[in-house]
Write a protein that holds these residues in place. Structure first.
Motif, PDB file in Angstrom:
ATOM      1  N   ARG A 114       0.822  -1.185   0.000  1.00 52.82           N
ATOM      2  CA  ARG A 114       0.000   0.000   0.000  1.00 52.82           C
ATOM      3  C   ARG A 114       0.864   1.246   0.000  1.00 52.82           C
ATOM      4  N   GLY A 115       0.529   2.171  -0.905  1.00 55.04           N
ATOM      5  CA  GLY A 115       1.246   3.421  -0.921  1.00 55.04           C
ATOM      6  C   GLY A 115       2.578   3.383  -1.637  1.00 55.04           C
ATOM      7  N   THR A 116       2.897   2.271  -2.290  1.00 54.19           N
ATOM      8  CA  THR A 116       4.180   2.223  -2.985  1.00 54.19           C
ATOM      9  C   THR A 116       3.971   1.965  -4.464  1.00 54.19           C
ATOM     10  N   THR A 117       5.032   2.134  -5.218  1.00 47.44           N
ATOM     11  CA  THR A 117       4.967   1.937  -6.651  1.00 47.44           C
ATOM     12  C   THR A 117       5.942   0.853  -7.069  1.00 47.44           C
ATOM     13  N   THR A 140      -0.194  -5.009   8.962  1.00 43.44           N
ATOM     14  CA  THR A 140       0.413  -6.327   8.860  1.00 43.44           C
ATOM     15  C   THR A 140       0.998  -6.501   7.460  1.00 43.44           C
ATOM     16  N   PHE A 141       1.734  -7.579   7.262  1.00 37.89           N
ATOM     17  CA  PHE A 141       2.239  -7.877   5.923  1.00 37.89           C
ATOM     18  C   PHE A 141       1.082  -7.973   4.931  1.00 37.89           C
ATOM     19  N   ASP A 142      -0.040  -8.532   5.368  1.00 38.17           N
ATOM     20  CA  ASP A 142      -1.183  -8.702   4.471  1.00 38.17           C
ATOM     21  C   ASP A 142      -1.862  -7.375   4.157  1.00 38.17           C
ATOM     22  N   THR A 143      -2.052  -6.512   5.165  1.00 39.79           N
ATOM     23  CA  THR A 143      -2.752  -5.258   4.899  1.00 39.79           C
ATOM     24  C   THR A 143      -1.885  -4.258   4.154  1.00 39.79           C
ATOM     25  N   ILE A 144      -0.579  -4.283   4.397  1.00 43.40           N
ATOM     26  CA  ILE A 144       0.310  -3.408   3.633  1.00 43.40           C
ATOM     27  C   ILE A 144       0.398  -3.887   2.193  1.00 43.40           C
ATOM     28  N   GLY A 145       0.426  -5.217   1.990  1.00 43.51           N
ATOM     29  CA  GLY A 145       0.398  -5.742   0.635  1.00 43.51           C
ATOM     30  C   GLY A 145       1.556  -6.664   0.325  1.00 43.51           C
ATOM     31  N   PRO A 146       1.476  -7.402  -0.784  1.00 44.58           N
ATOM     32  CA  PRO A 146       2.484  -8.409  -1.110  1.00 44.58           C
ATOM     33  C   PRO A 146       3.887  -7.871  -1.296  1.00 44.58           C
ATOM     34  N   LEU A 147       4.043  -6.610  -1.681  1.00 36.61           N
ATOM     35  CA  LEU A 147       5.390  -6.075  -1.857  1.00 36.61           C
ATOM     36  C   LEU A 147       6.128  -5.924  -0.538  1.00 36.61           C
ATOM     37  N   VAL A 188      10.984 -17.332   2.336  1.00 38.61           N
ATOM     38  CA  VAL A 188      10.223 -17.141   3.569  1.00 38.61           C
ATOM     39  C   VAL A 188       8.950 -17.993   3.558  1.00 38.61           C
ATOM     40  N   ARG A 189       8.603 -18.467   4.737  1.00 38.02           N
ATOM     41  CA  ARG A 189       7.367 -19.226   4.941  1.00 38.02           C
ATOM     42  C   ARG A 189       6.721 -18.723   6.230  1.00 38.02           C
ATOM     43  N   GLY A 190       5.407 -18.529   6.171  1.00 35.38           N
ATOM     44  CA  GLY A 190       4.673 -18.154   7.365  1.00 35.38           C
ATOM     45  C   GLY A 190       5.068 -16.821   7.957  1.00 35.38           C
ATOM     46  N   LEU A 191       5.505 -15.888   7.114  1.00 33.35           N
ATOM     47  CA  LEU A 191       5.969 -14.598   7.618  1.00 33.35           C
ATOM     48  C   LEU A 191       4.800 -13.809   8.199  1.00 33.35           C
ATOM     49  N   ALA A 192       4.950 -13.372   9.444  1.00 33.29           N
ATOM     50  CA  ALA A 192       3.900 -12.613  10.115  1.00 33.29           C
ATOM     51  C   ALA A 192       4.529 -11.512  10.948  1.00 33.29           C
ATOM     52  N   GLY A 193       3.775 -10.451  11.147  1.00 38.95           N
ATOM     53  CA  GLY A 193       4.251  -9.331  11.944  1.00 38.95           C
ATOM     54  C   GLY A 193       3.654  -8.040  11.435  1.00 38.95           C
ATOM     55  N   HIS A 194       4.321  -6.931  11.744  1.00 36.88           N
ATOM     56  CA  HIS A 194       3.819  -5.617  11.355  1.00 36.88           C
ATOM     57  C   HIS A 194       4.906  -4.809  10.659  1.00 36.88           C
ATOM     58  N   VAL A 195       4.457  -3.935   9.784  1.00 36.51           N
ATOM     59  CA  VAL A 195       5.340  -3.128   8.951  1.00 36.51           C
ATOM     60  C   VAL A 195       4.981  -1.656   9.129  1.00 36.51           C
ATOM     61  N   LEU A 196       5.996  -0.813   9.330  1.00 41.31           N
ATOM     62  CA  LEU A 196       5.810   0.629   9.402  1.00 41.31           C
ATOM     63  C   LEU A 196       6.622   1.276   8.291  1.00 41.31           C
ATOM     64  N   LEU A 197       5.991   2.138   7.512  1.00 38.31           N
ATOM     65  CA  LEU A 197       6.634   2.846   6.408  1.00 38.31           C
ATOM     66  C   LEU A 197       6.500   4.345   6.653  1.00 38.31           C
ATOM     67  N   PHE A 198       7.583   5.088   6.463  1.00 37.96           N
ATOM     68  CA  PHE A 198       7.506   6.519   6.705  1.00 37.96           C
ATOM     69  C   PHE A 198       8.665   7.224   6.015  1.00 37.96           C
ATOM     70  N   THR A 199       8.441   8.458   5.646  1.00 42.98           N
ATOM     71  CA  THR A 199       9.487   9.260   5.022  1.00 42.98           C
ATOM     72  C   THR A 199      10.347   9.912   6.098  1.00 42.98           C
ATOM     73  N   GLU A 200      11.523  10.351   5.693  1.00 41.17           N
ATOM     74  CA  GLU A 200      12.463  10.916   6.659  1.00 41.17           C
ATOM     75  C   GLU A 200      11.930  12.186   7.302  1.00 41.17           C
ATOM     76  N   ASP A 201      11.162  12.986   6.553  1.00 42.43           N
ATOM     77  CA  ASP A 201      10.667  14.239   7.117  1.00 42.43           C
ATOM     78  C   ASP A 201       9.522  14.028   8.097  1.00 42.43           C
ATOM     79  N   PHE A 202       9.071  12.791   8.266  1.00 40.80           N
ATOM     80  CA  PHE A 202       8.023  12.507   9.245  1.00 40.80           C
ATOM     81  C   PHE A 202       8.609  12.305  10.646  1.00 40.80           C
ATOM     82  N   LEU A 203       9.920  12.143  10.735  1.00 44.20           N
ATOM     83  CA  LEU A 203      10.550  11.877  12.023  1.00 44.20           C
ATOM     84  C   LEU A 203      10.418  13.078  12.957  1.00 44.20           C
TER      85      LEU A 203
END
Length: 289
Positions: free
Chosen positions: A2-5, A36-43, A95-110
């Motif tokens: 999500r949100g990437t190209t 999650t990996f699923d909600t963010i997307g396959p990439l 990878v098999r059974g990969l689960a967890g959470h992903v955070l994506l952010f730009t540098e200016d958001f810090l």
């Protein structure tokens, strides 16, 4: 993702590595995404080498396989924390059974400019091992992030939570302190980590707005190493990324890292690595097959 190209199969300019971007379609949209990996997307679990224009923090809670960052792979032994900086080349292998959470952010958001330094320190390793206490603490902060995203998604709250996550994660590492943020040396370190670098001390000095002599002294004082040596390392690192992650010719790779003469690039590469560019590429492909 999500949100990437640049999904798989999309051509990139001149056969370059896929570059994922965090798109901000509306002015009110935050340069931040979490899920999650699923909600963010396959990439988010891409098995092909690629790089980002944004930072990524991954909290792996389950799964097997290998996380590879700039040709260095580490076997998943959850719970793990993975930090990927803009410009780094990474992928998930077998990878098999990969689960967890992903955070994506730009540098200016810090929230704090110092977080840039901490994130680079964390991104120096493909994986960070979390003990039970660190895993639980990480999970609590990410749960708060997700809850805030599901509610109003206030930017100030999300930035504060991200700052807490970065600072606490940095305590897990034993890597040397990088230059303080805001300094000439810190800006030099940030620039050398990115693709499309300047490739000479003089060019970096011009970008930063200082003299080459001042840059050399500042980097030596902050890191204990010559700026010229760090520039050589940056050129080799980018050359390795392109040789192993693209189908660019050696001549094209040479041009990308600032060499007009491919023969001189080959001599430089062999001196720094002990292998010719072609042999290095072949060895990498043989190991993967």
């Amino acid at each position: 993702m999500r949100g990437t190209t640049v999904p798989p199969g999309t051509p990139t300019p001149d056969g370059d590595l896929p570059m994922h971007r965090l798109e901000v379609p509306l002015p009110a949209t935050l340069p931040f995404a979490a899920g999650t990996f699923d909600t963010i997307g396959p990439l988010s679990r891409a098995s092909f080498p690629h790089r980002h224009t944004f930072h990524e923090i991954v909290h792996v809670t389950a799964g097997t396989g290998t996380h590879v960052v700039d040709l260095v792979g580490a076997e998943l032994r959850p719970p793990n924390l993975c930090v990927i900086a803009p410009g780094q080349v990474h992928h998930w292998a077998d990878v098999r059974g990969l689960a967890g959470h992903v955070l994506l952010f730009t540098e200016d958001f810090l929230l704090d400019p110092a977080d840039r330094t901490l994130l680079r320190r964390l991104s120096a390793r493909p994986l960070l091992a979390l003990d039970e206490r660190a895993d639980a603490a990480t999970g609590r902060v990410i749960a708060e992030v997700l809850a805030e995203c599901a509610d109003e998604g206030d930017a100030s709250v999300l930035r504060a939570l991200l700052h807490v996550l970065v600072v606490r994660a940095a305590r897990l590492t034993g890597t040397p302190q990088l230059p303080r943020p805001g300094t000439v040396a810190e800006e030099f370190t940030r620039l050398t980590a990115r693709p499309g670098a300047a490739w000479s001390v003089r060019a970096y000095a011009e970008r930063i707005g200082v003299t080459p002599g001042h840059l050399t002294e500042a980097v030596k004082a902050a890191t204990g190493r010559p700026a010229s040596a760090l520039v050589r390392e940056a050129r080799i690192r980018e050359a390795k990324r392109l040789l192993t992650g693209t189908a660019l010719t050696v001549r094209q790779v040479a041009a990308r890292v600032g060499f007009a003469d491919p023969a001189y690039f080959c001599r430089f590469f062999r001196r720094e690595t002990g292998l010719s560019p072609g042999r290095f590429r072949e060895n990498h492909h043989e190991r993967r097959d």
